[in-house]
Write an enzyme that holds these catalytic residues in place. Structure first.
Site, PDB file in Angstrom:
ATOM      1  N   ARG A   1       0.952  -1.054   0.042  1.00 38.56           N
ATOM      2  CA  ARG A   1      -0.017  -0.081  -0.044  1.00 38.56           C
ATOM      3  C   ARG A   1       0.945   1.350   0.139  1.00 38.56           C
ATOM      4  O   ARG A   1       1.879   1.082   0.520  1.00 38.56           O
ATOM      5  CB  ARG A   1      -0.930  -0.066   1.262  1.00 38.56           C
TER       6      ARG A   1
ATOM      7  N   TYR B   1      -1.485  -3.615  -6.714  1.00 43.08           N
ATOM      8  CA  TYR B   1      -1.309  -4.267  -5.381  1.00 43.08           C
ATOM      9  C   TYR B   1      -2.585  -4.072  -4.716  1.00 43.08           C
ATOM     10  O   TYR B   1      -3.578  -3.044  -4.684  1.00 43.08           O
ATOM     11  CB  TYR B   1      -0.094  -3.419  -4.588  1.00 43.08           C
ATOM     12  N   GLY B   2      -2.798  -5.146  -4.107  1.00 38.36           N
ATOM     13  CA  GLY B   2      -4.191  -5.707  -3.208  1.00 38.36           C
ATOM     14  C   GLY B   2      -4.982  -4.381  -2.703  1.00 38.36           C
ATOM     15  O   GLY B   2      -5.958  -3.986  -3.186  1.00 38.36           O
TER      16      GLY B   2
ATOM     17  N   LYS C   1      -9.635  -2.418   1.255  1.00 37.85           N
ATOM     18  CA  LYS C   1      -9.293  -0.965   2.177  1.00 37.85           C
ATOM     19  C   LYS C   1      -9.975   0.384   1.766  1.00 37.85           C
ATOM     20  O   LYS C   1     -10.424   0.958   2.747  1.00 37.85           O
ATOM     21  CB  LYS C   1      -7.702  -0.894   2.293  1.00 37.85           C
TER      22      LYS C   1
ATOM     23  N   HIS D   1     -10.799  -1.928  11.339  1.00 40.69           N
ATOM     24  CA  HIS D   1      -9.612  -3.022  11.041  1.00 40.69           C
ATOM     25  C   HIS D   1      -9.600  -4.298  11.882  1.00 40.69           C
ATOM     26  O   HIS D   1      -8.436  -4.175  12.770  1.00 40.69           O
ATOM     27  CB  HIS D   1      -8.398  -2.148  10.807  1.00 40.69           C
TER      28      HIS D   1
ATOM     29  N   SER E   1      -1.489  -3.734  10.515  1.00 41.01           N
ATOM     30  CA  SER E   1      -1.110  -4.861   9.325  1.00 41.01           C
ATOM     31  C   SER E   1       0.041  -5.490   9.325  1.00 41.01           C
ATOM     32  O   SER E   1       1.010  -4.837  10.215  1.00 41.01           O
ATOM     33  CB  SER E   1      -0.755  -3.824   7.811  1.00 41.01           C
TER      34      SER E   1
ATOM     35  N   CYS F   1       0.550  -7.766  11.685  1.00 38.32           N
ATOM     36  CA  CYS F   1       0.792  -8.045  12.950  1.00 38.32           C
ATOM     37  C   CYS F   1       0.168  -9.255  13.430  1.00 38.32           C
ATOM     38  O   CYS F   1       0.225  -9.387  14.802  1.00 38.32           O
ATOM     39  CB  CYS F   1       0.591  -6.884  13.842  1.00 38.32           C
TER      40      CYS F   1
ATOM     41  N   ASP G   1      -9.543  -9.584   8.878  1.00 39.60           N
ATOM     42  CA  ASP G   1      -8.865  -8.412   8.695  1.00 39.60           C
ATOM     43  C   ASP G   1     -10.100  -7.008   8.803  1.00 39.60           C
ATOM     44  O   ASP G   1      -9.623  -6.050   9.190  1.00 39.60           O
ATOM     45  CB  ASP G   1      -8.682  -8.093   7.239  1.00 39.60           C
TER      46      ASP G   1
ATOM     47  N   ARG H   1       1.918 -12.296  -0.646  1.00 44.39           N
ATOM     48  CA  ARG H   1       0.565 -12.413  -0.461  1.00 44.39           C
ATOM     49  C   ARG H   1       0.086 -13.995  -1.072  1.00 44.39           C
ATOM     50  O   ARG H   1       0.461 -14.141  -1.920  1.00 44.39           O
ATOM     51  CB  ARG H   1      -0.292 -11.545  -0.676  1.00 44.39           C
TER      52      ARG H   1
ATOM     53  N   GLY I   1      -0.357 -20.343  19.117  1.00 37.53           N
ATOM     54  CA  GLY I   1      -1.146 -21.096  20.015  1.00 37.53           C
ATOM     55  C   GLY I   1      -1.420 -20.737  21.382  1.00 37.53           C
ATOM     56  O   GLY I   1      -2.599 -20.761  22.078  1.00 37.53           O
TER      57      GLY I   1
HETATM   58  C1  OXD Z   1      -3.217  -4.522   5.172  1.00 44.41           C
HETATM   59  C2  OXD Z   1      -4.008  -5.737   4.641  1.00 44.41           C
HETATM   60  O1  OXD Z   1      -2.391  -4.080   4.897  1.00 44.41           O
HETATM   61  O2  OXD Z   1      -4.803  -6.211   5.248  1.00 44.41           O
HETATM   62  O3  OXD Z   1      -3.914  -4.274   6.309  1.00 44.41           O
HETATM   63  O4  OXD Z   1      -3.516  -6.297   3.306  1.00 44.41           O
HETATM   64 MN    MN Z   2      -5.078  -5.157   6.835  1.00 47.52          MN
END
Ligand code: OXD
Ligand code: MN
Length: 591
Positions: free
Chosen positions: A81, A209-210, A218, A238, A260, A262, A287, A376, A501
């Site tokens: 992004r 890009y996504g 987003k 989010h 993102s 994490c 997400d 991804r 876990g």
């Molecule tokens: C982000 C994603 O960048 O979910 O937060 O792809």
């Molecule tokens: Mn995200």
């Protein structure tokens, strides 16, 4: 100009006049060679996949070990992004707020119109109707993305309820978010992601890009939806969504916001450790969550998406066995490496070592990582072994707890609980995290990321927090609010908490708080477990580490809240008085 579908469409559903007019307008501007209305059918996906494979833009992977799966490689400059090129264009600059880049709508329209003029010459214009949320949910909202990228179409088909059903709902609703996208020439000088919340419109140019190009995600489900949500009295966040089934047969629903990359996807698919038998974690979303006050005074959530666009590196049988298994078929990989068996490769993927890097070059360590750190996978949620049937519930699920978290090597303890909803809004507004590869820019720098929404809130954070406070005031049974940090390090930079876990132990304490059975001690920052309140059966951790994870350094926290107060100043009059009061009270408790 011919209207020539890739495959002959079945009887076209009724197209609302406003959509037809917009498509014609865009067609006149962008001058495509043909127009294709997407139905979302399997045959359509197969035809588009074959077309991209024929052009070498999708590479079929090993048909035995990864059937139905492909690799896409993006331009090397188009891998994340681009927050510095992402704008919220409102009439009044203050409505976008200091948390967003702003451009006047007229100037932004002029800029984008020039970029889009003739941009689809020789290409296909795809009309992609989509629905965010279960198709028959009153909480779902629809959009139409016009794009010249078949890769985007294939990804949108996985990530959203796309095609004829969505078009039928749009015809019923009479309203939809308009998203216009072109990959252009992928020149970062001509790359802009523009949002016009007052017009429910998005224009994205110059990236495939996504997060920049799959406009349902987003751009719509967070930036535009957060604006709509404020007007309509709900929240677009989010957050992952999980169902937690306890050994006693009770089910709890939890939403959790993390910046993102994490670990939202990992937490959403958590596999309980052997030491906690009888627990089950089922995934509703990984997400985004849309949260609505329900008629019974509880907060109800839906996941507007139907797939996952997850970070590949680190996905392994240890970190996320469910994800690891789910991406072994019918998955689109982007920017991963390849091994000698034509299998996708990243750190944790297993299989043979990488031979081809994410840019298609023979792998050489000197060229950097084999798989891009933000490579991804795109995969249907239905392939997830822990898929929760509630993901399709039109009314959503009632939320018992909201968890905020960040990636912080120091300060933030393993877990603490806010005193009440308003204090929880302060806790959420103070989320900070070390930056990751999900966005272009330096990695590992601590930045404030309120509610993990810094890149995604479509309006002024001052107004956003005011809205959060007002939603809480409407809830007779608000969820409890918590903060967690899986990423605390010791003096040698080693993680103090094993994570993955084992995070269920923290969730178990949280649910114990929700149902009233588990203890906590009051500290100046909120309620925390004593070491004995956390189930540590079979947990490999030293008592010293647990003590450090559950400690509060009052001096450091005073500094933290003072810094949050300085951050708040930029919101001036838009900062709600209620949040200022919460901050003052939090500081007083630390005095
Ligand atoms: C982000 C994603 O960048 O979910 O937060 O792809
Ligand atoms: Mn995200």
């Amino acid at each position: 100009m011919a209207t020539q579908p890739v495959i002959p469409a079945a009887a076209a559903p009724q197209v609302p006049a406003s959509l037809d007019a917009w498509v014609n307008e865009v067609r006149a501007l962008t001058a495509p060679a043909r127009v294709h209305w997407c139905t979302g059918s399997d045959a359509e996906a197969a035809a588009l996949t074959a077309e991209l494979a024929g052009k070498g833009e999708l590479l079929p992977l090993n048909a035995q070990t990864f059937p139905g799966s492909h690799l896409a490689r993006s331009a090397p400059n188009d891998v994340a992004r681009v927050e510095h090129l992402t704008f919220v264009c409102t009439q009044n600059e203050q409505d976008a707020g200091p948390n967003n880049h702003w451009m006047a709508p007229a100037a932004a329209h002029q800029k984008m119109t020039e970029l889009f003029r003739g941009a689809m010459r020789g290409r296909t214009l795809y009309v992609v109707p989509y629905c965010m949320g279960p198709i028959d949910s009153p909480y779902a909202r629809c959009g139409v993305e016009i794009t010249d990228s078949a890769y985007v179409v294939l990804n949108m088909r996985i990530m959203t309820r796309m095609g004829s059903q969505a078009l039928e709902r749009i015809a019923r609703d009479g309203t939809f978010v308009r998203g216009l996208h072109s990959t252009g020439d992928l020149n970062p000088e001509r790359r802009f992601i523009m949002h016009f919340p007052e017009e429910l419109a998005i224009m994205s140019f110059g990236s495939g890009y996504g997060g920049n190009a799959l406009l349902g995600k987003k751009c719509h489900a967070l930036r535009i939806a957060s604006w709509q949500a404020r007007k309509e009295g709900w929240l677009a966040e989010h957050m992952l969504l999980v169902a937690l089934d306890s050994p006693e047969g009770k089910t709890f629903y939890v939403a959790a916001a993390f910046p993102s990359a994490c670990g939202k996807t990992n937490l959403a698919m958590l596999i309980p450790p052997a030491a906690l038998p009888g627990w089950r974690v089922r995934t509703i979303g990984d997400d985004i969550a849309w949260l609505h006050p329900g008629p019974d005074g509880r907060l109800y959530a839906i996941n507007p998406e139907s797939g996952y666009f997850g970070v590949a590196p680190g996905t392994s049988p240890k970190s996320n066995k469910n994800a690891y298994d789910m991406i072994r078929h019918d998955t689109i990989f982007t920017n991963v490496a390849l091994n000698a068996s034509n299998e996708p490769w990243w750190d944790g993927a297993g299989g043979g070592p990488p031979v081809t890097d994410w840019q298609g070059r023979p792998y050489l360590a000197a060229n950097g990582p084999a798989a891009h750190p933000n490579s991804r996978f795109t995969v249907s949620a239905r392939q997830n072994p822990s898929y929760a049937h509630e993901a399709d519930a039109p009314a959503g699920v009632p939320i018992s707890a909201i968890i905020f978290g960040g990636r912080r090597r120091s300060l933030a303890p393993l877990v603490y609980e806010a005193r009440d909803w308003s204090h929880g809004v302060l806790v959420g507004s103070g989320v900070a995290s070390e930056t990751t590869a999900a966005a272009a820019g330096q990695v590992g720098v601590l930045r404030r990321d309120p509610m993990a929404m810094k890149p995604f809130a479509g309006y002024n954070f001052g107004d956003y927090w005011r809205h959060w406070l007002s939603v809480g005031a409407r809830l007779k049974h608000p969820p409890r609010i918590f903060h967690v940090n899986w990423f605390r390090q010791d003096a040698d930079g080693k993680f103090l908490w094993p994570g993955f876990g084992e995070n269920l132990r923290v969730l178990k304490w949280i649910l114990g708080r929700v149902s009233g059975g588990l203890g906590a001690r009051e500290t100046p920052i909120g309620f925390m477990p004593a070491a004995a309140d956390l189930d540590s059966t079979g947990l490999a951790i030293t008592p010293g580490a647990l003590e450090e994870l559950l400690s509060v350094d009052a001096t450091a926290w005073r500094g933290e809240l003072a810094s949050l107060g300085r951050d708040f100043e930029q919101y001036g009059e838009r900062l709600p008085a209620g949040l200022k009061t919460e901050l003052e009270q939090a500081l007083a408790r630390l005095a």
